[in-house]
Design an enzyme around this catalytic site. Structure first.
Site, short mmCIF file in Angstrom:
data_model
loop_
_atom_site.label_atom_id
_atom_site.label_comp_id
_atom_site.label_asym_id
_atom_site.label_seq_id
_atom_site.Cartn_x
_atom_site.Cartn_y
_atom_site.Cartn_z
NE ARG A 113 -2.58 1.14 3.66
CZ ARG A 113 -2.61 1.86 2.54
NH1 ARG A 113 -2.08 3.06 2.51
NH2 ARG A 113 -3.19 1.39 1.46
CG HIS A 140 -2.44 -2.91 -1.55
ND1 HIS A 140 -3.56 -2.80 -0.73
CD2 HIS A 140 -2.23 -1.66 -2.06
CE1 HIS A 140 -3.98 -1.56 -0.74
NE2 HIS A 140 -3.20 -0.84 -1.54
CD GLN A 143 -4.92 -0.24 -5.71
OE1 GLN A 143 -4.95 0.54 -4.78
NE2 GLN A 143 -5.52 0.01 -6.87
CG ASP A 229 3.58 0.40 -6.16
OD1 ASP A 229 3.28 1.59 -5.92
OD2 ASP A 229 3.52 -0.49 -5.31
CB CYS A 269 -1.83 0.89 -6.58
SG CYS A 269 -0.18 1.19 -5.92
NE ARG A 297 -8.35 -0.16 -2.69
CZ ARG A 297 -7.39 0.30 -1.88
NH1 ARG A 297 -6.41 1.04 -2.37
NH2 ARG A 297 -7.38 -0.02 -0.59
N1 NVA Z 1 3.74 -0.47 -2.72
C1 NVA Z 1 3.20 0.76 -2.20
C2 NVA Z 1 1.72 0.80 -2.41
C3 NVA Z 1 1.04 2.04 -1.89
C4 NVA Z 1 -0.43 2.01 -2.08
C5 NVA Z 1 3.51 0.85 -0.71
O1 NVA Z 1 3.44 -0.17 -0.02
O2 NVA Z 1 3.86 1.94 -0.25
N1 CP Z 2 -3.47 2.69 -3.47
C1 CP Z 2 -3.60 2.91 -2.16
O1 CP Z 2 -3.71 1.96 -1.35
O2 CP Z 2 -3.62 4.21 -1.83
P1 CP Z 2 -3.52 4.84 -0.37
O3 CP Z 2 -2.12 4.57 0.13
O4 CP Z 2 -3.77 6.31 -0.57
O5 CP Z 2 -4.54 4.21 0.51
#
Ligand code: NVA
Ligand code: CP
Length: 313
Positions: A113, A140, A143, A229, A269, A297
């Protein structure tokens, strides 16, 4: 690369964005997740990744991704190592290419990540083992696989259905767009001016795949799934105040849900900010499947790791 458990030759693959997989491969992974989930629910062991090691690199925070990957690899007989920027040399400027060369000599698969997709690609280009995108600024894909699995479980195939994305043109919505192109459904998007999808990223796309709306209520009309989101994704925190002003009319509420089909689902998500991008009554309401979505997930990523390491079984 030789898969030691079956002596089958596997071409090394990465999963950096959804379109790295064909439609047929995505459907395979979805079906495999259903099989693996069924075994999990019956407490039947499924350990095809005995002795395999997953390295997880988090340069941004996580709850679901961390727990689902770590629990998933353990449940399949392997183990996980967790690294963050704070507790590894990545936080002290070791180049991502060097990190990739070292880590990929020691483990079987890596999940990252991070921020720019380019950084993930640089890691993958120097890795000897499969690399999975656990979220970047651009995409992502794990997800969206979980979301599609959740849709299938509740409503059957997503092909020819309509999905409304209410909010930012971010990593989630661009991955939904790839899913619509690959799997054949229509994505309705509504975002405030300044936060709509970028022309150079979407190209000349058919309105069978993407339709953009100024009004979030119009975007929800006649859809089978409404999803949203957070207004401010990780890495964009300095825009928080200005985004809160811009997005204030893009809160998914019961009126928006009532313009969707009566059996429409709601997904998010997570983590969710109740009262911002979604009201508490929608998030906790009967159309919401957010907890199934989060659980999935685990199952989809087990299928994904199995596919990347062992191919089709
Ligand atoms: N769009 C959000 C998703 C978190 C799972 C982010 O990137 O923070
Ligand atoms: N939805 C998701 O990716 O959650 P986290 O940021 O908790 O991993």
């Amino acid at each position: 690369m030789i898969n030691s458990s079956s002596n089958k030759k596997i071409n090394m693959r990465h999963f950096l964005e959804l379109k790295d997989f064909s439609k047929e491969e995505i459907i395979y992974v979805l079906n495999r997740a259903i099989f693996i989930k069924d075994k999990f629910k019956k407490y039947e062991p499924h350990m095809p990744l005995h002795d395999r090691t997953l390295a997880m690199i988090f340069e941004k925070a996580s709850t679901r991704t961390r727990v689902s990957f770590e629990a998933g690899i353990y449940q399949m007989g392997g183990c996980a190592i967790n690294l963050t920027s704070n507790d590894s040399q990545l936080g002290r400027s070791e180049p991502i290419e060097d990190t990739a060369r070292v880590i990929s000599r020691m483990v079987d698969i890596v999940m990252i990540r991070t921020f720019e997709q380019e950084r993930l690609k640089r890691f993958a280009a120097h890795s000897r083992v499969p690399v999975i995108n656990g979220l970047t600024n651009e995409f992502h894909p794990c997800q969206i696989l979980a979301d599609i699995l959740t849709f299938i479980e509740h409503r059957g195939s997503i092909e020819n259905k309509k999905v409304a994305w209410i909010g930012d043109a971010n990593n989630m919505s661009y991955t939904w767009l790839q899913a619509a192109e690959i799997l054949g459904f229509t994505l309705h998007i509504s975002a405030p001016n300044g936060y709509k999808m970028e022309k150079n990223r979407i190209g000349n796309i058919s309105d069978k795949i993407l339709r953009q709306f100024d009004s979030p209520y119009e975007a929800c009309k006649g859809v089978d799934l409404v999803t949203t989101d957070v207004w401010t994704s990780m890495g964009y925190e300095e825009e928080n105040i200005i985004r809160h002003k811009a997005f204030s009319d893009w809160c998914v509420n019961s009126k928006m849900m009532s313009s969707a089909n009566t059996d429409a689902l709601f997904m998010h998500c997570l983590p969710a900010h109740r009262g911002e991008e979604v009201t508490n009554d929608v998030l906790e309401g009967p159309q919401s499947v957010v907890w199934d979505e989060a659980e999935n997930r685990l199952h989809i990523q087990k299928a994904l790791m199995e596919f990347l390491l062992l191919g089709k079984l």
